[in-house]
Design an enzyme around this catalytic site. Structure first.
Site, short mmCIF file in Angstrom:
data_model
loop_
_atom_site.label_atom_id
_atom_site.label_comp_id
_atom_site.label_asym_id
_atom_site.label_seq_id
_atom_site.Cartn_x
_atom_site.Cartn_y
_atom_site.Cartn_z
CB THR A 193 -0.90 0.00 1.25
OG1 THR A 193 -1.63 -1.22 1.27
CG2 THR A 193 -1.86 1.17 1.25
CD GLU A 231 -16.58 -0.20 1.67
OE1 GLU A 231 -15.42 -0.59 1.87
OE2 GLU A 231 -17.28 0.32 2.57
CD GLU A 270 -3.86 -9.41 4.39
OE1 GLU A 270 -4.06 -10.33 3.59
OE2 GLU A 270 -3.07 -9.47 5.34
CB ILE A 314 -23.26 -9.34 26.82
CG1 ILE A 314 -24.22 -9.96 25.79
CG2 ILE A 314 -23.17 -10.20 28.06
CD1 ILE A 314 -23.79 -11.31 25.27
CB ALA A 316 -1.50 3.25 -4.79
CB SER A 356 -9.05 0.31 -2.93
OG SER A 356 -9.53 0.49 -1.62
C1 LIG Z 1 -3.99 -1.27 10.61
C2 LIG Z 1 -3.66 -1.46 9.16
C3 LIG Z 1 -2.63 -2.32 8.80
C4 LIG Z 1 -2.29 -2.47 7.45
N1 LIG Z 1 -1.23 -3.27 7.11
C5 LIG Z 1 -0.78 -3.30 5.82
C6 LIG Z 1 0.42 -4.00 5.47
O1 LIG Z 1 1.06 -4.64 6.31
N2 LIG Z 1 0.85 -3.93 4.18
C7 LIG Z 1 0.19 -3.24 3.22
O2 LIG Z 1 0.63 -3.23 2.07
N3 LIG Z 1 -0.96 -2.56 3.52
C8 LIG Z 1 -1.46 -2.57 4.79
N4 LIG Z 1 -2.59 -1.86 5.13
C9 LIG Z 1 -3.23 -1.05 4.10
C10 LIG Z 1 -4.61 -1.54 3.67
O3 LIG Z 1 -4.50 -2.70 2.89
C11 LIG Z 1 -5.30 -0.36 2.93
O4 LIG Z 1 -5.58 0.62 3.93
C12 LIG Z 1 -6.57 -0.80 2.24
O5 LIG Z 1 -6.29 -1.61 1.11
C13 LIG Z 1 -7.42 0.41 1.77
O6 LIG Z 1 -6.65 1.34 1.10
P1 LIG Z 1 -6.72 2.90 1.51
O7 LIG Z 1 -6.50 3.00 2.97
O8 LIG Z 1 -5.82 3.65 0.62
O9 LIG Z 1 -8.23 3.31 1.24
P2 LIG Z 1 -8.83 3.79 -0.16
O10 LIG Z 1 -8.41 2.86 -1.25
O11 LIG Z 1 -8.55 5.24 -0.33
O12 LIG Z 1 -10.38 3.58 0.09
C14 LIG Z 1 -11.18 4.52 0.79
C15 LIG Z 1 -12.63 4.05 0.72
O13 LIG Z 1 -13.07 4.02 -0.65
C16 LIG Z 1 -13.55 2.72 -0.97
N5 LIG Z 1 -13.22 2.39 -2.36
C17 LIG Z 1 -12.04 2.53 -3.02
N6 LIG Z 1 -12.14 2.09 -4.27
C18 LIG Z 1 -13.40 1.64 -4.42
C19 LIG Z 1 -14.12 1.03 -5.50
N7 LIG Z 1 -13.55 0.75 -6.68
N8 LIG Z 1 -15.41 0.72 -5.28
C20 LIG Z 1 -16.02 0.96 -4.09
N9 LIG Z 1 -15.39 1.51 -3.04
C21 LIG Z 1 -14.10 1.84 -3.21
C22 LIG Z 1 -12.84 1.79 0.00
O14 LIG Z 1 -13.53 0.56 0.14
C23 LIG Z 1 -12.82 2.63 1.26
O15 LIG Z 1 -14.07 2.51 1.90
C24 LIG Z 1 -3.00 -1.76 6.46
C25 LIG Z 1 -4.05 -0.92 6.84
C26 LIG Z 1 -4.39 -0.77 8.16
C27 LIG Z 1 -5.52 0.16 8.55
#
Ligand SMILES: Cc1cc2nc3c(=O)[nH]c(=O)nc-3n(C[C@H](O)[C@H](O)[C@H](O)COP(=O)(O)OP(=O)(O)OC[C@H]3O[C@@H](n4cnc5c(N)ncnc54)[C@H](O)[C@@H]3O)c2cc1C
Length: 399
Positions: free
Chosen positions: A131, A379, A375, A349, A135, A137
Site C-alpha cells: 500500500t 467494498e 487486505e 452484554i 494507492a 484499494s
Molecule cells: C492497521 C492497518 C494495517 C495495514 N497493514 C498493511 C500492510 O502490512 N501492508 C500493506 O501493504 N498494507 C497494509 N494496510 C493497508 C490496507 O491494505 C489499505 O488501507 C486498504 O487496502 C485500503 O486502502 P486505503 O486505505 O488507501 O483506502 P482507499 O483505497 O482510499 O479507500 C477509501 C474508501 O473508498 C472505498 N473504495 C475505493 N475504491 C473503491 C471502489 N472501486 N469501489 C467501491 N469503493 C471503493 C474503499 O472501500 C474505502 O471505503 C493496512 C491498513 C491498516 C488500517
C-alpha cells in the site's frame, strides 16, 4: 467454555504438537499483551514469545528449519492467536501469510536458502509493503519506482500502513519500472541504506502492533533480491493476498470465540432484576447469534483452507486459482464482519463495563475494525465477489 476445541479431533500428532506450541506462547503472552495494550505501546516482546516456542516458521518447509505446516493447521493456529488479539495475529500474518510464505511460493532456491532459515528462527522478521499513501484499494496505481543498474535495482518511493516494517528484517515490496510501466516484486532488507520506517501514531486499535510509513530513498537492491520475474509484481501481490485473507478470516474465528467466552462468563455472574443476565432472553439472543457466527465462520474457513490446499498442489490450474481466490474473498468478508458484530454484541452484554478497554470485547471491537479495511476493504471484496459470479466482463477494478 462450551464448544471451543483448541485441537481438532482429526489433528495428527505433529499438528497437535504445533498447536500446543502456539497455545503455550499465547498463554504466556496474554498478561504481557494486556499491559502493552493498556499502555498503548507496541509489544516488542511478541516475536520473542513465538520464537521461543519455535512457531515462527509455521509454514516454512522443514528443510529450511520450519514446521512445514499445512493450510488447515495454519488456519487453526491463526484462530488461536486471534483470540489473544488482532495485534499479535497481525504480527504473525505479516511475518508468515504475506511475508515469508511469499518466499516459499515465489523465491528461487538461493533466496529460500538465504531467507527462510532466519525467518523460521525469528532472526529475520518479514513484512509486506504494498500500500502507498495514494494507492490502497488500487495498488496497481503505485508510484514507487525502480531503476535498473549494473548491480541490480535502485528503489524510490513511499509505502503506508506497513506491519513489521521497523522490526529489523525484510519486506516483500513492490515498485514500478517507469520505462515499461510494469510492476516487480523485491525483497528489501530493512538495514538497506535509504530505508526509513516511521511508526504511524494515533491508531483506533491494534496499539500493540507496529504499523509504519516507509520511505525508500535511492535504496540499492541487489539483482538477487528480485522475486519471481520482472513484471510479475501484481501477480505475486494478489497471490500473497490469498494466503493473507485466509489468515485474517481464521483470526476472526478467534475474536468471535474470545467474545463468546467472555460473554458467557459475564452473563453467568452479572445479576440484574434479581437473576443472572444470562437468564434474560434478549441477552441469550446475543449469545446465540455469537455462537452461530463462531461455527459458520469456522466452517467457511475450513472449506477455504481445504480449497487452498488443493490449489497449492496444482498452482498452474487457473480455474482452481479463480475458485480459491473467490472462496477466500467470501470467507474473509464474512469472517471480519462476523467478528466485528460479535465484538459489538459482547460489549452490549457487558453494558457499561463493555465500554472499558480493560475488558476484552472493547479491544476486539476496536482492533477488528482494521480487518474490515486491510487486505481488501469490505467494498472491494463485495465487488470482487459479485464479479466472481457476474463474470470478468463486469469488472470495475482489478484486485
Ligand atoms: C492497521 C492497518 C494495517 C495495514 N497493514 C498493511 C500492510 O502490512 N501492508 C500493506 O501493504 N498494507 C497494509 N494496510 C493497508 C490496507 O491494505 C489499505 O488501507 C486498504 O487496502 C485500503 O486502502 P486505503 O486505505 O488507501 O483506502 P482507499 O483505497 O482510499 O479507500 C477509501 C474508501 O473508498 C472505498 N473504495 C475505493 N475504491 C473503491 C471502489 N472501486 N469501489 C467501491 N469503493 C471503493 C474503499 O472501500 C474505502 O471505503 C493496512 C491498513 C491498516 C488500517
Amino acid at each position: 467454555m462450551t464448544n471451543y476445541r483448541l485441537i481438532p479431533r482429526q489433528a495428527t500428532a505433529a499438528q497437535t504438537d504445533a498447536l500446543r506450541r502456539i497455545d503455550l506462547a499465547c498463554q504466556e503472552l496474554r498478561p504481557i499483551e494486556d499491559r502493552y495494550y493498556l499502555d498503548r505501546r507496541i509489544n516488542s516482546e511478541v516475536p520473542a514469545f513465538f520464537a521461543k516456542h519455535g512457531v515462527l516458521g509455521f509454514m516454512i518447509p522443514q528443510e529450511y528449519g520450519g514446521l512445514g505446516i499445512d493450510v488447515p493447521l495454519y488456519a487453526w493456529g491463526m484462530e488461536r492467536i486471534g483470540r489473544e488479539g488482532t495485534g499479535p495475529r497481525t504480527f504473525f500474518s505479516c511475518h508468515i501469510s504475506i511475508g515469508s510464505s511469499v518466499v516459499v511460493y515465489w523465491g528461487n532456491a538461493e533466496q529460500k536458502q538465504r531467507y527462510l532459515p532466519d525467518a523460521a528462527t525469528g532472526k529475520r522478521i518479514f513484512g509486506f509493503g504494498l500500500t502507498e499513501p495514494d494507492a490502497g484499494s488500487n495498488p496497481a496505481a503505485m508510484q514507487s519506482r525502480f531503476e535498473k543498474t549494473s548491480a541490480g535495482y535502485v528503489l524510490n518511493g513511499q509505502k503506508k500502513w506497513i506491519g513489521n516494517a521497523a522490526e529489523g528484517g525484510t519486506l516483500v515490496t513492490f515498485a514500478r519500472n517507469p520505462q515499461t510501466d510494469k510492476i516487480s516484486a523485491f525483497l528489501i532488507d530493512t538495514n538497506t541504506p535509504g530505508y526509513q520506517a516511521d511508526i504511524i501514531q494515533h491508531k483506533l486499535g491494534m496499539p500493540t502492533a507496529g504499523t509504519c510509513e516507509v520511505t525508500y530513498t535511492n535504496c540499492e537492491v541487489p539483482r538477487a533480491n528480485l522475486l519471481g520475474e520482472e513484471g510479475q509484481g501484481m501477480k505475486i501481490a494478489y497471490s500473497a493476498l490469498m494466503g493473507g485473507r485466509l489468515g485474517v478470516a481464521a483470526g476472526s474465528i478467534g475474536i468471535i470465540a474470545d467474545c463468546l467466552h467472555e460473554s458467557l462468563t459475564y452473563a453467568r455472574s452479572r445479576e440484574q432484576f434479581g437473576k443472572p443476565i444470562g437468564r434474560h432472553q434478549l441477552v441469550q439472543r446475543h449469545l446465540g447469534r455469537m455462537a452461530v457466527k463462531l461455527e459458520s465462520t469456522r466452517a467457511m474457513v475450513t472449506a477455504a483452507a481445504l480449497r487452498k490446499t488443493e490449489y497449492d498442489a496444482d498452482r498452474t490450474n487457473q480455474q482452481l486459482r479463480t475458485e480459491t481466490d473467490l472462496l477466500i474473498a467470501q470467507t474473509k468478508y464474512f469472517a471480519v464482519n462476523a467478528a466485528q458484530e460479535a465484538a459489538h454484541d459482547a460489549i452490549q452484554i457487558f453494558g457499561g463495563n463493555g465500554f472499558l478497554l480493560t475488558n476484552r470485547p472493547a479491544r476486539h471491537y476496536a482492533d477488528s475494525r482494521a480487518c474490515q479495511i486491510y487486505e481488501g476493504t469490505n467494498e472491494i471484496l463485495e465487488q470482487k465477489i459479485a464479479i466472481g459470479y457476474l463474470g470478468q466482463e463486469f469488472e470495475a477494478f482489478s484486485g
